[in-house]
Design a protein around this motif. Structure first.
Motif, PDB file in Angstrom:
ATOM      1  N   GLU A 399     -10.749  76.488  18.612  1.00 25.41           N
ATOM      2  CA  GLU A 399     -12.146  76.854  18.782  1.00 25.41           C
ATOM      3  C   GLU A 399     -12.330  78.288  19.247  1.00 25.41           C
ATOM      4  OE1 GLU A 399     -11.751  72.463  19.018  1.00 25.41           O
ATOM      5  OE2 GLU A 399     -10.694  74.182  19.811  1.00 25.41           O
ATOM      6  N   THR A 613     -16.367  72.361  11.264  1.00 29.40           N
ATOM      7  CA  THR A 613     -16.569  72.584  12.689  1.00 29.40           C
ATOM      8  C   THR A 613     -15.789  73.810  13.128  1.00 29.40           C
ATOM      9  OG1 THR A 613     -14.690  71.205  13.313  1.00 29.40           O
ATOM     10  CG2 THR A 613     -16.811  70.097  12.997  1.00 29.40           C
ATOM     11  N   LYS A 614     -15.932  74.182  14.407  1.00 30.11           N
ATOM     12  CA  LYS A 614     -15.202  75.330  14.926  1.00 30.11           C
ATOM     13  C   LYS A 614     -13.698  75.101  14.922  1.00 30.11           C
ATOM     14  CE  LYS A 614     -18.865  77.242  17.856  1.00 30.11           C
ATOM     15  NZ  LYS A 614     -19.243  77.673  19.205  1.00 30.11           N
ATOM     16  N   ALA A 615     -13.280  73.844  14.922  1.00 33.26           N
ATOM     17  CA  ALA A 615     -11.860  73.522  14.842  1.00 33.26           C
ATOM     18  C   ALA A 615     -11.392  73.395  13.387  1.00 33.26           C
ATOM     19  CB  ALA A 615     -11.571  72.231  15.602  1.00 33.26           C
TER      20      ALA A 615
END
Length: 773
Positions: A399, A613-615
């Protein structure tokens, strides 16, 4: 259709007929062997009498001809007419006139088909329309879509066949090869190849690159006929009509295909629409058609908000020149993390009692003095977004790395600087995230940085199994390989001679990390050549997973910028191009793409939006809205993309272009935070060009081979205008869905009676002639 003969009588009748004919034959033979009846006329009369008895015996068996034929007025027959504008070039107004004459009864084939089938006429261009009007003005000839439309329309109706009037130039050939109408198609070859001068844009390929002087390269294929000795002008225009690039070409033969490459610098970022045109340079040249002289295309120069993380093991000259070069590119921001001092073993410092922090920070107050203990390196952050960015050094979590940076540059930094998890994170950043990685040479890079047997070694395009000094060595000159000269982002001059002349004045470099060889699939773009002639790789690149990796084995490239303003300007341009290569093409967390929608009509575009997502995991809990508009036009179409059932994080929608031109779509993705409040997840934009005229006028000749292939595949055959009457007369022989059985007893046919009477009269006439009766 063929028929067969059946007999109503049983087997006993066959035996009686056989015995009766045999006895009659014997009686006849005995009767005609009487004295006074000389040969051969007695034999002729006996044969005629015997044949009469045989015919009567055959008719006594009640033979009946049973045949199957199309039931009149029950089966359908479709007449399909191509009304694309390309037909105007071949047939002109002759085709509508011919079809009108057929409908008015001046040609018998139309009446014959109507007498047997329910005939329904259709025209097709960009869509299938049931009508008898042919106006030849469609901008496409989607034959595959038309046949598929007929198949669906007659799925529950008895369709016997399709009579197709076309020049064979289908604009959806890929779909046509997959379509099976289920009935025979009988193409009628329409038109002839026109004669006269013509220019056409037959091919177009666009590539965007980091080549700063001309980042857009357009490869155009021009077809010229009937213009030998004349010149044509190929130019690229922006939406306002301004000329971006131009090329003048002399045509050498009556039929020639001319490849042309044009380079220009357009918009720095975002989606832009352009148009390539070709025209005779001489005034007054009347072409066969001007509809194939231009083509629209779209250039996507990226989103323009790239960020690069530069990590160095010590302050050096390389960062100075690299930072100065990248700072001039408004679309790229470079964040630096530079180590000022390595970590030291933690022990009791005797200089001052009670001091627990590194003495390098003695006298500093606030953040600089907090937590900087002996076992931590001293790091300097530059150009960070806020005070929290990179506060704890190199990111340790996805992240913190994946959403913040598009590329990472490692300079003179040993592997021990990173933890095992951070090294694995770097590999995942390239292979899964699709980010870029560039390692610069130096005293603690590559093998000297102990990267062997680490995840970073797997990333690099070179093998780390050769001892390099990383220190000053015999001077070596920097030279591009043949592959390097072909890469626009590597060179600085358009012509090879100019590029080699520029490289000849570069200073010699002395810090080189020697490597044995590059990995399979990697490309050496530059080499370091010593005075002895020994050559080692200096710049190598390759693709790794979803990303790209480069290794620059020279550690003192800064010498290039020390040779004066001219060379320093070249070096800064080269650095910007290298960084551009690293970041361009890195996928965003919201990524929108468009493509032709399978078997749908060419105007239909399939829009796909992938959200992560950020991941870098699929984001399924999102709302995706789309805004589609014509570039340079007014009005916007708004729609929503629906989640795909096949792939998590994928959202899909469809759009049909109402008119030709350049189009763009903006995807806006929103979600909710843990508190349920709306949260913007990102945006993405892409574009495409729709050129229906290109396919319609791709060929000014006729394509008989395509029509013959279609006919052979469906069980039909290619017809000509002069063969339509014969085809219609023999249409009853077609294998149709609905047929009727017709029985014709031989007794009911007058020919049998006339034949029997003829045999009697012939036999009697011979006897009368010879005086036997």
């Amino acid at each position: 259709m063929g028929g067969q003969i059946t007999f109503a009588s049983g087997s006993a009748s066959w035996w009686l007929a056989t015995v009766g004919v045999s006895l009659a034959a014997w009686v006849v033979w005995r009767a005609y062997r009487r004295p006074g009846l000389p040969a051969p006329w007695n034999l002729v009369c006996a044969g005629l009498k015997f044949l009469l008895l045989a015919v009567l015996a055959f008719l006594w068996l009640e033979p009946t001809l049973v045949r199957r034929q199309p039931k009149r007025g029950t089966n359908d027959f479709a007449i399909l007419v191509d009304n694309g504008e390309g037909m105007q070039v071949h047939e002109g107004r002759d085709l509508p006139a011919r079809l009108a004459a057929a409908r008015e009864g001046r040609e018998s084939w139309w009446a014959d088909l109507h007498d047997l089938f329910r005939v329904e006429p259709f025209v097709f261009g960009d869509r299938l329309v049931p009508t008898e009007t042919v106006d030849l003005k469609g901008n496409r000839s989607d034959l595959g879509a038309a046949l598929e439309g007929l198949r669906q329309r007659y799925a529950r109706r008895p369709l016997a066949g399709i009579l197709l009037f076309s020049d064979g130039n289908a604009t959806d050939r890929e779909r046509l090869e997959r379509v099976n109408p289920g009935v025979p198609v009988f193409p009628v070859m329409v038109g002839r190849a026109p004669e006269g001068p013509d220019l056409a844009v037959t091919g177009l390929a666009v590539s965007e690159s980091g080549f700063e002087d001309a980042p857009v390269t357009v490869s155009v294929q021009v077809s010229a006929s009937g213009l030998a000795g004349q010149a044509c002008r190929i130019q690229i225009l922006d939406p306002a009509g301004r000329e971006m690039a131009v090329e003048r070409v002399t045509i050498r033969s009556d039929s020639q295909s001319i490849p042309v490459r044009l380079r220009f610098r357009g918009a720095a970022s975002g989606i832009s629409a352009y148009r390539v045109t070709v025209a005779p340079e001489a005034a007054g040249v009347a072409e066969i058609t001007g509809r194939n002289n231009a083509r629209n295309f779209v250039v996507d120069m990226g989103r323009g908000d790239y960020r690069v993380l530069y990590v160095a093991g010590r302050p050096n000259w390389e960062y100075k020149f690299l930072h100065r070069a990248v700072r001039k590119d408004e679309e790229i921001g470079m964040v630096a993390l530079i180590r000022l001092a390595k970590r030291e073993p933690k022990f009791e410092w005797r200089g001052r009692a009670g001091e627990n922090t590194n003495p390098l920070f003695r006298g500093f107050q606030g953040e600089a003095a907090e937590g900087e203990s002996y076992d931590k390196p001293v790091l300097q952050r530059l150009n960070t977004r806020d005070a929290g960015e990179l506060r704890d050094g190199f990111p340790k979590e996805r992240e913190a790395l994946f959403p913040e940076y598009d590329a990472v540059i490692l300079d003179d930094l040993e592997s021990a600087f990173f933890t095992a998890d951070q090294l694995a994170l770097l590999e995942s950043f390239v292979s899964r995230r699709g980010g870029g990685l560039l390692m610069l040479g130096g005293q603690e890079s590559l093998q000297l940085g102990a990267y062997e047997r680490t995840p970073v070694e797997r990333l690099l395009p070179v093998y780390l199994d050769r001892s390099g000094t990383g220190k000053e060595a015999p001077p070596a000159n920097f030279r591009f390989t043949r592959e390097g000269l072909l890469e626009p982002w590597v060179r600085l001059r358009l012509m090879r001679e100019e590029e080699e002349k520029r490289l000849a004045v570069l200073p010699a470099f002395r810090v080189i990390n020697e490597v044995r060889s590059v990995k399979p699939g990697a490309t050496v773009l530059a080499a370091a050549v010593a005075e002895s002639g020994e050559e080692v790789p200096a710049l190598a690149v390759h693709s790794y997973g979803e990303g790209r990796v480069g290794a620059l084995m020279i550690g003192d490239l800064w010498r290039w910028g020390m040779e004066g303003p001219a060379l320093r300007g070249d070096m800064e341009t080269w650095w910007r191009q290298v960084v551009r290569w690293l970041v361009v093409g890195v996928p965003g967390f919201v990524q929108v793409t468009t493509s032709r929608s399978g078997d749908e009509e060419p105007a239909h575009r399939k829009i796909e939006v992938r959200v992560r997502t950020k991941a870098w995991r699929p984001e399924e809990n999102a709302t995706v809205s789309l805004e589609v508009s014509r570039i340079g036009g007014t009005g916007t179409t708004r729609l929503f993309a629906e989640p795909s059932l096949d792939e998590p994080g994928l959202f899909e929608a469809g759009f049909v272009c109402p008119e030709p031109g350049a189009w763009e779509v903006l995807a806006k993705v929103t979600g909710t935070d843990p508190d349920g409040k709306p949260l913007e997840l990102g945006t993405s934009r892409t574009g495409w060009a729709w050129n229906p005229e290109v396919d319609e006028f791709a060929s000014l000749g006729t394509n008989r081979a395509l029509l013959e292939s279609l006919a052979a595949r469906t069980g039909g055959r290619v017809l000509g205008w002069d063969g339509l009457n014969d085809f219609a007369r023999r249409a009853a022989e077609l294998d149709v869905p609905v047929v009727e059985t017709v029985a014709s007893p031989a007794w009911h046919h007058p020919l049998w009676f006339l034949f029997a009477m003829g045999l009697v009269l012939a036999e009697w006439g011979i006897r009368r002639w010879k005086g036997w009766a």
